[in-house]
Design a protein around this motif. Sequence first.
Motif, PDB file in Angstrom:
ATOM      1  N   ILE A   1       0.852  -1.195   0.000  1.00 36.61           N
ATOM      2  CA  ILE A   1       0.000   0.000   0.000  1.00 36.61           C
ATOM      3  C   ILE A   1       0.883   1.239   0.000  1.00 36.61           C
ATOM      4  N   SER A   2       0.531   2.209  -0.822  1.00 35.21           N
ATOM      5  CA  SER A   2       1.247   3.485  -0.796  1.00 35.21           C
ATOM      6  C   SER A   2       0.699   4.338   0.330  1.00 35.21           C
ATOM      7  N   ASN A   3       1.412   5.407   0.644  1.00 30.98           N
ATOM      8  CA  ASN A   3       0.996   6.272   1.746  1.00 30.98           C
ATOM      9  C   ASN A   3      -0.246   7.074   1.365  1.00 30.98           C
ATOM     10  N   PRO A   4      -1.381   6.803   2.012  1.00 31.07           N
ATOM     11  CA  PRO A   4      -2.625   7.478   1.613  1.00 31.07           C
ATOM     12  C   PRO A   4      -2.676   8.922   2.106  1.00 31.07           C
ATOM     13  N   PHE A   5      -1.750   9.291   2.987  1.00 31.15           N
ATOM     14  CA  PHE A   5      -1.799  10.636   3.552  1.00 31.15           C
ATOM     15  C   PHE A   5      -0.818  11.573   2.866  1.00 31.15           C
ATOM     16  N   LYS A   6      -0.220  11.093   1.793  1.00 33.64           N
ATOM     17  CA  LYS A   6       0.792  11.920   1.119  1.00 33.64           C
ATOM     18  C   LYS A   6       0.468  12.114  -0.348  1.00 33.64           C
ATOM     19  N   GLU A   7       1.121  13.123  -0.917  1.00 29.72           N
ATOM     20  CA  GLU A   7       1.009  13.362  -2.347  1.00 29.72           C
ATOM     21  C   GLU A   7       1.632  12.195  -3.107  1.00 29.72           C
ATOM     22  N   GLY A   8       1.405  12.158  -4.386  1.00 27.12           N
ATOM     23  CA  GLY A   8       2.002  11.099  -5.176  1.00 27.12           C
ATOM     24  C   GLY A   8       0.972  10.068  -5.561  1.00 27.12           C
ATOM     25  N   PRO A   9       1.337   9.156  -6.454  1.00 29.81           N
ATOM     26  CA  PRO A   9       0.369   8.173  -6.945  1.00 29.81           C
ATOM     27  C   PRO A   9      -0.119   7.252  -5.833  1.00 29.81           C
TER      28      PRO A   9
ATOM     29  N   GLY B   1       8.482   4.090  -8.452  1.00 29.96           N
ATOM     30  CA  GLY B   1       7.997   5.452  -8.255  1.00 29.96           C
ATOM     31  C   GLY B   1       6.890   5.600  -7.228  1.00 29.96           C
ATOM     32  N   VAL B   2       6.557   4.525  -6.541  1.00 35.56           N
ATOM     33  CA  VAL B   2       5.521   4.606  -5.511  1.00 35.56           C
ATOM     34  C   VAL B   2       6.188   4.743  -4.143  1.00 35.56           C
TER      35      VAL B   2
END
Length: 427
Positions: free
Chosen positions: A298-306, A341-342
């Motif tokens: 899981i990518s960081n849901p609280f940050k910018e980015g995809p 890039g994630v």
Amino acid sequence: MSSDRKIVALVDCNNFYVSCERVFNPKLDGKPTVVLSNNDGCVISRSDEAKLIGIEMGVPIFKCQELVEKHKIQVLSSNYVLYGDMSHRVMKTLSIFCPEIEIYSIDEAFLSFSGMDPEEINNYCRLITKTVLKWVGIPISIGIGPTKTLAKVANKIAKKNKRATGGVFNLTDHPDIDKVLENMEVGGIWGIGRQYSKFLKKNGVMNALQLRDSPDEWLHKNLTVVGMRTALELRGVSCIELEIMQKNKKAIGRSRSFGTDLFTLDELNQAVSTFVTMAGEYLRKQKSLAAGIHVFVISNPFKEGPRYFNSVSINLPRPTALVSELINYALQGLKTIFREGVKYKKAGILLFGLVPDDITQLDFFLPSYPGSKEKKLMEVLDIINTKYGRNTVYPLSNGVERKWKMRQLKKSPSYTTNWTEIPEVKT
DNA sequence: TCTGGGGTCCTAGGACCC
DNA sequence: TCTGGGGTCCTAGGACCC
């Protein structure tokens, strides 16, 4: 006549994690204190003083900074080894008083008092409360009733009115049960969560009494059999049995949020490899093999980015508990869901399709894991890590740097050792 | 060219718990 | 700056079989 009546008690430790910390650090007594989740993120245990100040359950601690400073709230990282050990002591003490015990969670247990005189039960429970406090140092509350759900209701009342009840409340043969249930908000009932609560209130069912008296058909249609069972239990009809035998897990998962975001496949490999190692230890402890493994990132849901979430399930060619084999498949799976890039915030694995490790031949063509040289290897590994501490020996793929590991800035020391001496029971 | 019904198994997703 | 982790159960729907 009344001797075979079903009576069940729910024992619940008060503010369990905070209470554990206080046993070894009495300076915390009387002070508002909270314990945080992994990575020092959310509040997961609060002392009475902290509740009074208005610290909500589950709130991110950074949102309470003002209150923390103003009221000098004591803030601690969680120390699960300590809590696990204290839990064990509580359960062991309870089982001396009542061998028919279901350990329901780290801080809760159901006891069966079927056949006992309800009057006697209250005194007996007061004795249990006193003894657990004296031997282990943990305050508990006990709710009693003809079903698990009613015992849960009783427990809430015991806890809410500690002064009046002495921490023990009995709903068996209660003369005014309708009134009690009417005062119980529907969302506070065991088995009624946020969604069901919202739905019920929208339909005018506001409290436990109204839920109890709702038509079966309507309950079944809208809340499935689960909701119907809850209503039946509120009527005093026992639908959820005590499970005294410890059941094996049907799935074993391990996952963590990382202390800092990760970017590379290498770093994720180390984390996933470590999760598999942890789950594998548990798998072998309950003498099971896994037939499948699930990996997710899981990518960081609280940050910018995809934003990115992905997962993959792998069916293994043979059920196994061999750590190298499990890691191998997990990493193969991870590779297929990794994207450049994630900013990865969290990853995890789930072992599923668990079967007992003593089944003889699973597949005619594949050498089976049980009884093999590899099984011996795992046994030796587990023995070493039990004796000399976790991670004495671990797979190289777990990495040594551990960039992903959690933040825990305010963790208490490891106070406890094995609790072997049981004091004598004095009645 | 057109077409039934029922059973079972699996999976994904949603609800719940502490 | 900073937002947990580990489970269970139930249902609907699709695949597959006869």
